[in-house]
Write a protein that holds these residues in place. Structure first.
Motif, PDB file in Angstrom:
ATOM      1  N   ALA A   1     -11.393 -34.888 -79.970  1.00 38.34           N
ATOM      2  CA  ALA A   1     -12.619 -34.213 -79.543  1.00 38.34           C
ATOM      3  C   ALA A   1     -12.649 -33.965 -78.044  1.00 38.34           C
ATOM      4  CB  ALA A   1     -13.829 -35.051 -79.953  1.00 38.34           C
ATOM      5  N   GLY A   2     -11.610 -34.406 -77.341  1.00 38.11           N
ATOM      6  CA  GLY A   2     -11.547 -34.178 -75.905  1.00 38.11           C
ATOM      7  C   GLY A   2     -12.124 -35.285 -75.065  1.00 38.11           C
ATOM      8  N   GLU A   3     -12.602 -36.366 -75.670  1.00 40.83           N
ATOM      9  CA  GLU A   3     -13.192 -37.487 -74.930  1.00 40.83           C
ATOM     10  C   GLU A   3     -12.094 -38.486 -74.548  1.00 40.83           C
ATOM     11  OE1 GLU A   3     -16.306 -37.706 -74.094  1.00 40.83           O
ATOM     12  OE2 GLU A   3     -17.248 -36.126 -75.291  1.00 40.83           O
ATOM     13  N   VAL A   4     -11.062 -37.989 -73.910  1.00 44.40           N
ATOM     14  CA  VAL A   4      -9.891 -38.829 -73.645  1.00 44.40           C
ATOM     15  C   VAL A   4     -10.178 -39.993 -72.709  1.00 44.40           C
ATOM     16  CG1 VAL A   4      -7.502 -38.841 -72.839  1.00 44.40           C
ATOM     17  CG2 VAL A   4      -8.381 -36.871 -74.098  1.00 44.40           C
ATOM     18  N   PRO A   5     -10.873 -39.807 -71.592  1.00 42.74           N
ATOM     19  CA  PRO A   5     -11.129 -40.960 -70.715  1.00 42.74           C
ATOM     20  C   PRO A   5     -11.861 -42.098 -71.415  1.00 42.74           C
ATOM     21  CG  PRO A   5     -11.602 -38.912 -69.577  1.00 42.74           C
ATOM     22  CD  PRO A   5     -11.393 -38.552 -71.011  1.00 42.74           C
ATOM     23  N   THR A   6     -12.766 -41.751 -72.312  1.00 43.62           N
ATOM     24  CA  THR A   6     -13.480 -42.784 -73.066  1.00 43.62           C
ATOM     25  C   THR A   6     -12.542 -43.473 -74.059  1.00 43.62           C
ATOM     26  OG1 THR A   6     -15.544 -41.541 -72.880  1.00 43.62           O
ATOM     27  CG2 THR A   6     -15.428 -43.228 -74.599  1.00 43.62           C
TER      28      THR A   6
END
Length: 759
Positions: free
Chosen positions: A78-83
């Motif tokens: 979903a693109g929430e890679v840093p999390t």
């Protein structure tokens, strides 16, 4: 056959690195005992170490956090890679997991005190790599002083000979650092009983110690043995008895040691003509020349021999693999002293099989085989997978996942990459018992993990999380989210794809050649190979580092993980000119756009890569850059330049690590010979500067060994081919000509050939 020759290095000053003098000491070792001679005159120190003296590691049970993976993957897609990046690591911490990495500790100092009478002159110290003997020589007024020593490979004892009037003692290792907060060993005890010296101390409540025998005559002969655990009431008498059984003079001890050391060291030779410098030239002169006009041939030759010497001295059969600092770290809780399997351990051993040191690979296999159950626990509790998860960071006593950094936790290619070494050992040696009992079991466990771990979308699988060590993508954005500095998780790093493809290719090859792989496993392995994502090319005509469109490439980095299919892998090696050009561009970008991000080991990696793509001058230039930036007086390689030259990473510590030392030897060998299971290429990347030389015997995956000599002025070269088994292979010449050769075990072929003409 090539005649043995003497390799030596000489220095004009003692170890002189302020606050860390040990860094420039003269290293000795037999794979178990290590010694480092500082080279001082009046107050000499010989640091004593042992490969098994690791302390302070704690390894609790790993909590099961496998339930985190599905949610982590969902966020990454979903693109929430840093999390997502920290989720598994944070879950381990939140559930109480608190391991501690172990460190190799210095065992003791052997102190040699001989006060100056008039002061020293004409100072020299050095190392004869051919015999593994160090020396210190100087004049005190009109009196010639000499000290020498070695660590016996036959008797497993440290041997030092010095002036008869020397005051000799054992003590804890005294740090060179002025940092008063360093925690030293506790409960130290020293005892002197006639010619016997006894020492013990404790680190983390565990005892270690030493016994020394001092035999006075025309000189003082010192014999020392260490123990890494046990009780002095038992260890001291046992070591005393063993030392008492040894000859009481230097010559016979040295003679039996040399025979065993040279059995390994003389198994290969590299000779490079240099019209200005020779074996007697000091390291300082060679380094000055490199810094001024470029690396002399004598330094290239000396560094090849030194990398070979260090690997031989740092490990032995029945011992541990060579870690990042070998046997020679003088620090307590040494920086980067572990076994790092995301390139560094592999680089250390790249030279071994080709250079006739196959037996030194066995400690690597022992190390990982012993940890199979720990690695199964890693796979099961971190990812919910069968098979094995091999973390990048390990050390003796800490083989479960111990380094709680996301880029270590989330990198899963370790077992696959180490599996390459198991299979390569078989290709070089053709030891069928090793294949059946060691290589195939390890490779099978690695395969089980990847079969469980990958995500299938139709007929193609994907890797998530996927890390390209130790890089992060450039300017990554999805929506309004920008990738954080430390975040390295992604989707489909090229290295992950390449390592998995290589593993299943090799398993299928084993299955095709033997009856060791079941029909059902063969079908599963073929499905995995067929389902691999296709490699991609980026806008610069180089391999993409991540195959997912949301992760753009970043060449401002030291690792070249995305070039794995060309080197150290064989998948695309010598495939065709167009493919070679793609990988050449990728390596060149790392060395131009990313030049200021390099390290000694990444420059070595590039030298090996450039040799693989037949770029002789670029391969040599990579080594030349190391000579200008990352060599200390004793030719140890530092991670980076400490002087701000712009050639590499700006990092003030400049840690010592010997992976680049060992990798230098591999680069030289790769420049002069290439092999896979079907072909041998002679002098594929011979630099014009190397006008005359010889190397060999170099071993190949084809079942032959090769000895080469060349003379550019005469435009001629010669080769001796010796078959170790019945074999058939293609021999490729420097001018591109090739022929198929069939040989029986023991056959020898000799021939002369012309060199490729320079344009």
């Amino acid at each position: 056959m090539m005649k043995p020759m003497r390799y030596a290095m000489h220095m004009k000053r003692p170890a002189s690195w302020w606050n860390d003098n040990w860094r420039e000491g003269t290293p000795l070792g037999n794979g178990l005992h290590g010694a480092l001679m500082y080279g001082n005159t009046a107050n000499e120190r010989v640091m004593l170490t042992h490969s098994r003296l690791w302390r302070e590691g704690t390894q609790p049970d790993i909590p099961d956090v496998s339930d985190v993976l599905p949610a982590m993957r969902e966020l990454i897609f979903a693109g929430e890679v840093p999390t997502a990046d920290r989720m598994i690591t944070d879950a381990l911490i939140e559930r109480g997991y608190a391991p501690r990495e172990a460190f190799p500790f210095p065992a003791a100092d052997l102190n040699l005190v001989l006060p100056a009478v008039k002061g020293f002159s004409r100072y020299r110290r050095g190392l004869d790599m051919s015999s593994a003997e160090a020396y210190v020589r100087y004049m005190d007024g009109d009196t010639r002083m000499e000290r020498r020593g070695f660590v016996s490979r036959s008797d497993d004892v440290v041997v030092v000979e010095c002036h008869k009037d020397t005051e000799i003692s054992l003590s804890i290792h005294r740090p060179d650092s002025t940092d008063e907060e360093i925690k030293l060993p506790e409960n130290v005890c020293t005892v002197v009983d006639g010619e016997w010296l006894y020492f013990k101390a404790e680190i983390a409540g565990v005892e270690h110690g030493a016994v020394a025998r001092v035999i006075k005559g025309d000189t003082a002969l010192i014999l020392v043995k260490l123990y890494t655990e046990g009780d002095s009431s038992v260890k001291w008498p046992a070591l005393k008895a063993r030392l008492a059984d040894l000859p009481a003079n230097y010559a016979p001890l040295f003679e039996r040691h040399v025979a065993e050391h040279r059995r390994l060291f003389d198994a290969c030779r590299f000779v490079l003509e240099d019209r200005e410098f020779d074996q007697e030239t000091t390291n300082e002169q060679l380094l000055d020349a490199a810094y001024d006009e470029g690396m002399p041939n004598a330094l290239a030759e000396r560094m090849w021999a030194y990398g070979r010497y260090l690997l031989i001295s740092a490990t032995t059969t029945g011992g541990l693999p060579c870690n990042l600092t070998g046997l020679w770290s003088g620090d307590y809780e040494a920086f980067w002293s572990f076994n790092m399997a995301n390139i560094n351990l592999q680089m250390t051993y790249w030279q071994a099989l080709q250079g006739g040191l196959s037996e030194l690979m066995l400690p690597v296999f022992d190390y990982y085989d012993f940890a199979i159950e720990d690695m199964k626990e890693n796979a099961r509790k971190l990812y919910g997978c069968s098979g094995i998860f091999l973390p990048a960071v390990t050390m003796p006593g800490c083989m479960r996942h111990v380094c709680l950094a996301p880029h270590i936790t989330n990198w899963t290619a370790g077992a696959g990459w180490i599996a390459q070494h198991y299979y390569d050992y078989y290709l070089f040696t053709r030891e069928t018992d090793f294949l059946e009992k060691r290589a195939l079991p390890f490779m099978t466990e690695a395969a089980k993990f990847y079969i469980d771990f990958v995500l299938w979308q139709g007929d193609t699988w994907h890797v998530c999380p996927s890390v390209s060590p130790e890089n992060r993508t450039l300017n990554y954005k999805m929506g309004n989210i920008e990738l954080g500095d430390g975040t390295q998780s992604a989707i489909d790093a090229t290295m992950d794809i390449a390592v998995i493809k290589e593993l299943f290719t090799n398993l299928l090859a084993i299955g095709d050649a033997t009856s060791l792989v079941s029909v059902s496993d063969m079908a599963a392995y073929k499905r995995m190979l067929d389902g691999a994502p296709a490699y991609q090319i980026n806008e610069w005509g180089a391999p993409r580092e991540w195959l997912h469109e949301d992760f753009p490439d970043n060449d401002l980095h030291r690792h070249q993980s995305h070039l794995y299919p060309m080197y150290p892998g064989l998948e695309h090696a010598r495939r065709d000119e167009a493919t070679t050009e793609i990988y050449r561009r990728g390596a060149v970008r790392r060395m131009t756009v990313g030049l200021s991000c390099q390290t000694s080991w990444s420059l070595v990696q590039n030298a090996n890569m450039m040799a693989r793509v037949k770029e002789a001058e670029l391969a040599l230039e990579s080594l030349n850059l190391i000579a200008k930036s990352c060599l200390m007086r004793n030719l140890f390689t530092t991670c980076n330049d400490w002087r701000g030259s712009g050639i590499g990473l700006e990092f003030p510590l400049a840690p010592f690590q010997l992976d680049a030392n060992a990798g230098w030897s591999s680069a030289v060998q790769e420049m002069l010979l290439f092999s896979d299971a079907e072909r041998v290429e002679l002098l594929p990347a011979l630099p014009p500067k190397w006008e005359r030389g010889q190397i060999g015997p170099l071993h190949t995956r084809c079942g032959i060994s090769v000895e080469l000599s060349w003379d550019r002025d005469a435009n001629e070269a010669s080769v001796i081919l010796l078959a170790s088994r019945d074999t058939s292979y293609r021999l490729v010449m420097p001018d591109g000509g090739q022929r198929t050769i069939t040989m029986k075990a023991g056959d020898v072929q000799k021939s002369a050939f012309g060199l490729r003409k320079e344009v």
